[in-house]
Write a protein that holds these residues in place. Structure first.
Motif, PDB file in Angstrom:
ATOM      1  N   LEU A   1      93.884  88.887  66.046  1.00  0.00           N
ATOM      2  CA  LEU A   1      94.810  88.995  64.887  1.00  0.00           C
ATOM      3  C   LEU A   1      93.568  89.136  63.746  1.00  0.00           C
TER       4      LEU A   1
ATOM      5  N   ARG B   1      94.306  84.971  70.774  1.00  0.00           N
ATOM      6  CA  ARG B   1      95.351  85.754  69.942  1.00  0.00           C
ATOM      7  C   ARG B   1      94.928  85.636  68.494  1.00  0.00           C
TER       8      ARG B   1
ATOM      9  N   SER C   1      94.120  80.656  74.988  1.00  0.00           N
ATOM     10  CA  SER C   1      94.990  81.922  74.763  1.00  0.00           C
ATOM     11  C   SER C   1      95.323  81.967  73.362  1.00  0.00           C
ATOM     12  N   ARG C   2      95.557  80.809  72.603  1.00  0.00           N
ATOM     13  CA  ARG C   2      95.743  80.868  71.324  1.00  0.00           C
ATOM     14  C   ARG C   2      94.510  81.343  70.589  1.00  0.00           C
TER      15      ARG C   2
END
Lengths: 495, 247
Positions: free
Chosen positions: A13, A9, A5-6
């Motif tokens: 970004l 993200r 998930s990180r």
């Protein structure tokens, strides 16, 4: 899952940041492409690498939809003989000034350079869209009107000399001045009005088999064609065009025509062999002071064939005119001679010189062969062959007349008398250059030679030793030394 | 700042002592020398030396063939090779900002590439010393445009180099990107409407041919080249940053 998930993200970004950067760059470029923020600095010592202030001012006065198209086609083979650099120099100059025009016009001008390397489809599209004819180099279009600048208008060229193999070369150029003139003419919005008279049995300017071609040609050359019944309706016209005339003028129109001529306004009158004899007689009276008029008959020339000179065929009335038959002294025909144009005049009557007054000058624009004759009507109709009642000799096909000095209102009283009506109708395509040039002259816009400047050529004539030294240093010296340094570095690092 | 200068000096020095860089330089000089001689020996250029700068810096093979290919070759060693030999990770963990790393490498490549153009300038000086009456506004204008274009191509090469440890992919990707920047606008230049307008505003050879090589400096062309260079440097930085997250 958390790490995924990180990563997701952070990946999103990163992509968002990249998208922001691209958007920012696009906005930056868009902003700096705006006319107010775009500047060009001329590095040349003479300041002539770009457009002059006059041309820039004129371009800035054009409306938003204006369009400037350059057609860079090397069409005249003689400009390429003996390795001539006419085209490279000319195209180099045109392209750099076109780009400058685009930048300096404040975004009002859409410029396009079409050359032999352009995709064929796009090239054909532009040629068709702008109705470009051979020899036309730049077309400026604005508000439904256009100005055409030919290659010959832009450059004064010394032609190749085949006797001593000297290539053609550009002596002077006026690209900047020609662009400026065209922009000034279009920006002023002054369109000259040409009245096409149709009230005396003439063809209609809307008829494809009549004068539609002439009408389109007028629009293309920045004229506004207007269909009028007779000279009495021509108050606001700048030019009257008569293409054949089946009946003589009514008194009111005759009077209006006399007034028109007395006011030194321009006239293009083309009376073919089928025009009414009474009308021709009337024109002879009208043009008497101008020193020109019309004779009856059909101009014929013997046809040169393998069997010698042939007569008695209708082809004798098709007059093929090469540049030797054009006047070398008149602004109408000089460009045709320079461009080595050919004309085909089908069915013409002789145009004559009358005594005239000393206020006007006359010039024979087009002439026949010395063996030509004016075929008169025989009892059995036209026979297209010379008989004893006729006279052989050079005859005029077109005559131009104008004042020696401007008249009271500054007008020159320009008249072109043409002995062929077909040249403005069905035969227009064979005589387009002549008609265009005539219209320009009648409108007071003959080829200007102003604004000519030198190209600032820098010839290089080294001796053989110098050239060999340059070649050797360029190909062997500099690369060789560099590779030796590389080898030395490699050897040192090895050690 | 000191770390940035130190890294920049290291990069410049490593290029100066790289046999590969000098072979590249030698081949560049050889090809340019041949193009120069071919152009110079044509009757057109002999009759008017003003045509030489547009030929070399505008519409000639230098711009269309050589210029897009050489900067990426110089750039492959900047990131792709560091990645391949494993020195990139220590560099990224060193006390220097990632963007400073990108900028130092890019500026080092730019400085070294000035040597490439120095050789071309030498050709013009050679001509001048042998009596050639050059139009220096055109020569220097054309060279300015060509240098800025090569800086843009170095930025794209750097970005391509940052993507993988594969040298061929790095150099090939950079060159392909450069050719796209050259050829795509040329293909759509004559189109009507917005597409044509965008293509004309991105047409690098037109900037060089009709602007710089004619002795005219155009502010938009400068912004275009510098702006796109900055964009690709930013994208390179983003790529480096993202490596920390997604190796």
């Amino acid at each position: 899952m958390g790490a995924m998930s990180r990563r997701l993200r952070l990946g999103l970004l990163t992509m968002f940041a990249a998208a922001c950067a691209i958007t920012f760059t696009v906005l930056l470029l868009y902003t700096f492409s705006r006319p107010g923020l775009r500047v060009r600095i001329d590095l040349s010592s003479t300041g002539t690498a770009g457009l002059s202030d006059r041309t820039v001012t004129a371009l800035n006065q054009l409306p938003e939809d204006s369009r400037l198209t350059a057609f860079l086609f090397p069409e005249d083979d003689s400009f390429r003989w003996f390795n001539s650099n006419v085209y490279p120099q000319a195209f180099d100059r045109i392209t750099s000034l076109m780009e400058d025009a685009r930048v300096q016009s404040g975004g009002k001008l859409q410029t396009l350079v079409v050359d032999i390397n352009s995709p064929m489809v796009a090239r054909e599209r532009e040629i068709n869209r702008s109705a470009r004819k051979p020899g036309e180099a730049i077309i400026l279009e604005s508000g439904g009107h256009r100005r055409v600048i030919t290659f010959e208008d832009l450059f004064q060229i010394l032609r190749a000399n085949v006797n001593d193999n000297t290539p053609a070369r550009i002596q002077l150029e006026r690209v900047d001045a020609a662009l400026g003139d065209a922009a000034v003419a279009l920006a002023s919005g002054t369109t000259l009005k040409a009245g096409i008279v149709t009230g005396y049995g003439q063809a209609s300017p809307t008829d494809p088999n009549g004068l539609l071609g002439l009408s389109q040609l007028l629009v293309r050359d920045n004229w506004e064609p207007v269909e009028i019944e007779g000279p009495a309706d021509a108050d606001d016209c700048d030019l009257l065009i008569f293409v054949d005339q089946k009946q003589p003028f009514l008194p009111s129109d005759l009077s209006a025509m006399e007034t028109w001529l007395a006011e030194d306004k321009a006239v293009l009158v083309a009376l073919g062999p089928n025009a009414s004899p009474a009308a021709a007689q009337q024109w002879n009276q009208l043009l008497k002071d101008r020193g020109t008029g019309f004779e009856p008959g059909l101009l014929c020339e013997p046809i040169r064939s393998a069997n010698g000179m042939v007569e008695g065929r209708s082809d004798c009335a098709k007059l093929e005119l090469n540049s030797e038959r054009f006047s070398g002294q008149h602004p109408i025909t000089i460009p045709l001679i320079e461009d080595n144009r050919l004309l085909l005049v089908i069915g013409a009557r002789p145009v004559i010189f009358q005594s005239g007054t000393n206020d006007f000058t006359q010039e024979r624009l087009l002439r026949t062969d010395p063996l030509a004759w004016a075929d008169s009507q025989d009892p059995n109709g036209l026979v297209f062959s010379y008989d004893k009642n006729e006279e052989r000799g050079i005859r005029s096909i077109a005559v131009a007349s104008e004042r020696w000095a401007p008249g009271e209102e500054g007008r020159m009283g320009r008249i072109v008398a043409l002995g062929s009506s077909a040249s403005l109708g069905p035969g227009l395509d064979f005589n387009r250059d002549f008609i265009t040039s005539s219209l320009q002259w009648l409108g007071g816009d003959e080829r200007q030679a102003s604004g000519l400047i030198g190209l600032g050529e820098r010839p290089f004539r080294p001796d053989r030793a110098s050239l060999a030294r340059i070649n050797n240093m360029s190909v062997y010296g500099i690369p060789g030394v560099t590779l030796l340094i590389g080898l030395w570095i490699f050897w040192r690092r090895k050690r | 700042m000191r770390a940035f200068v130190a890294l920049w000096r290291r990069e410049v020095f490593s290029m100066m002592v790289s046999p590969f860089a000098f072979v590249l330089l030698g081949v560049w000089f050889l090809l340019n020398g041949m193009l120069f001689v071919v152009a110079l020996n044509t009757q057109q250029v002999m009759d008017d030396l003003r045509l030489l700068p547009p030929f070399l810096f505008g519409s000639g093979m230098l711009v269309w063939l050589l210029l897009p290919a050489f900067p990426p070759l110089l750039c492959i060693r900047l990131f792709a090779e560091e990645h391949r030999v494993g020195t990139l990770e220590p560099l990224l963990t060193a006390p220097i900002r990632d963007f400073a790393v990108v900028l130092a490498k890019y500026l080092a490549a730019c400085v070294f590439f000035l040597l490439f153009w120095g050789g071309v300038l030498l050709l013009f000086l050679l001509l001048h010393w042998h009596g050639g009456d050059l139009d220096w506004a055109r020569v220097l204008g054309g060279m300015t445009g060509a240098i800025l274009t090569s800086f843009l191509f170095l930025a794209t090469g750097l970005w391509a180099s940052s993507w993988s440890s594969n040298l061929v992919l790095g150099a090939g990707g950079g060159a392909a990107l450069n050719y796209l920047l050259l050829f795509v606008p040329a293909l759509f230049e004559l189109n009507e409407g917005a597409l044509g307008a965008v293509a004309r505003s991105m047409h690098l050879p037109n900037f060089l041919d009709r602007g710089f090589s004619a002795g005219l400096l155009d502010s938009y062309a400068l912004v275009y080249m510098l702006g796109l260079s900055a964009l690709f440097l930013f994208l390179t930085w983003m790529r480096l940053v993202s490596r920390r997250w997604v190796p």
